[in-house]
Design an enzyme around this catalytic site. Sequence first.
Site, PDB file in Angstrom:
ATOM      1  N   ASN A  77      -4.575   2.807   6.496  1.00 36.61           N
ATOM      2  CA  ASN A  77      -4.037   1.467   6.230  1.00 36.61           C
ATOM      3  C   ASN A  77      -3.519   0.764   7.479  1.00 36.61           C
ATOM      4  O   ASN A  77      -2.875  -0.278   7.377  1.00 36.61           O
ATOM      5  CB  ASN A  77      -2.926   1.550   5.183  1.00 36.61           C
ATOM      6  CG  ASN A  77      -3.363   2.285   3.935  1.00 36.61           C
ATOM      7  OD1 ASN A  77      -2.908   3.389   3.676  1.00 36.61           O
ATOM      8  ND2 ASN A  77      -4.285   1.711   3.180  1.00 36.61           N
ATOM      9  N   ILE A  84      -1.174  -3.702   9.611  1.00 40.25           N
ATOM     10  CA  ILE A  84      -0.790  -2.805   8.525  1.00 40.25           C
ATOM     11  C   ILE A  84      -1.205  -3.424   7.200  1.00 40.25           C
ATOM     12  O   ILE A  84      -0.875  -4.585   6.925  1.00 40.25           O
ATOM     13  CB  ILE A  84       0.743  -2.587   8.520  1.00 40.25           C
ATOM     14  CG1 ILE A  84       1.223  -2.106   9.886  1.00 40.25           C
ATOM     15  CG2 ILE A  84       1.144  -1.604   7.409  1.00 40.25           C
ATOM     16  CD1 ILE A  84       2.734  -2.234  10.074  1.00 40.25           C
ATOM     17  N   CYS A  85      -1.927  -2.652   6.397  1.00 42.14           N
ATOM     18  CA  CYS A  85      -2.280  -3.123   5.058  1.00 42.14           C
ATOM     19  C   CYS A  85      -1.194  -2.648   4.099  1.00 42.14           C
ATOM     20  O   CYS A  85      -1.171  -1.492   3.696  1.00 42.14           O
ATOM     21  CB  CYS A  85      -3.639  -2.572   4.643  1.00 42.14           C
ATOM     22  SG  CYS A  85      -4.155  -3.206   3.049  1.00 42.14           S
ATOM     23  N   LEU A  86      -0.277  -3.548   3.795  1.00 40.80           N
ATOM     24  CA  LEU A  86       0.854  -3.217   2.927  1.00 40.80           C
ATOM     25  C   LEU A  86       1.146  -4.452   2.086  1.00 40.80           C
ATOM     26  O   LEU A  86       1.416  -5.527   2.638  1.00 40.80           O
ATOM     27  CB  LEU A  86       2.064  -2.841   3.798  1.00 40.80           C
ATOM     28  CG  LEU A  86       3.328  -2.369   3.086  1.00 40.80           C
ATOM     29  CD1 LEU A  86       3.068  -1.085   2.300  1.00 40.80           C
ATOM     30  CD2 LEU A  86       4.453  -2.151   4.081  1.00 40.80           C
ATOM     31  N   ARG A  90       2.187  -9.062   2.490  1.00 40.43           N
ATOM     32  CA  ARG A  90       1.233 -10.112   2.142  1.00 40.43           C
ATOM     33  C   ARG A  90       1.593 -10.706   0.786  1.00 40.43           C
ATOM     34  O   ARG A  90       2.584 -11.384   0.643  1.00 40.43           O
ATOM     35  CB  ARG A  90      -0.188  -9.544   2.169  1.00 40.43           C
ATOM     36  CG  ARG A  90      -0.610  -9.118   3.579  1.00 40.43           C
ATOM     37  CD  ARG A  90      -2.098  -8.819   3.665  1.00 40.43           C
ATOM     38  NE  ARG A  90      -2.518  -8.593   5.039  1.00 40.43           N
ATOM     39  CZ  ARG A  90      -2.326  -7.447   5.698  1.00 40.43           C
ATOM     40  NH1 ARG A  90      -1.729  -6.434   5.121  1.00 40.43           N
ATOM     41  NH2 ARG A  90      -2.740  -7.327   6.945  1.00 40.43           N
TER      42      ARG A  90
END
Length: 147
Positions: A77, A84-86, A90
């Site tokens: 992630n 950062i994919c969190l 978002r």
Amino acid sequence: MALKRIQKELMDLQRDPPAQCSAGPVGEDLFHWQATIMGPNDSPFQGGVFFLTIHFPTDYPFKPPKVAFTTKIYHPNINSNGSICLDILRSQWSPALTVSKVLLSICSLLCDPNPDDPLVPEIAHTYKADREKYNRLAREWTQKYAM
């Protein structure tokens, strides 16, 4: 509004820092922080020290801060740019969230990656298909880049 909120969060962080984390402004600019996360003990990142940058938008806390790793990390992630994919950074951001809560969420992401919403599909595949290899590579990267 943003400045007052950031100052309050800074005071709260200094008074009661989250476990394994620290954060504060870079120089005089309260809208640009550096954060540190210690690799959690129950993860292949144990023993590593990971640096992140935090940039607050002028309409904070109504918009999320931009948070990115500056230390390379092997994680499904988090990509090579440190993005950062969190979800809480978002679509799930809320003004009730704080830097402290964001850092704790990133810590738990290190322990429990989300391979079903990856930024790096190859690492997600390794995580799902060969957990031993994933742990080994994550440890190697930690030793190489975060120690």
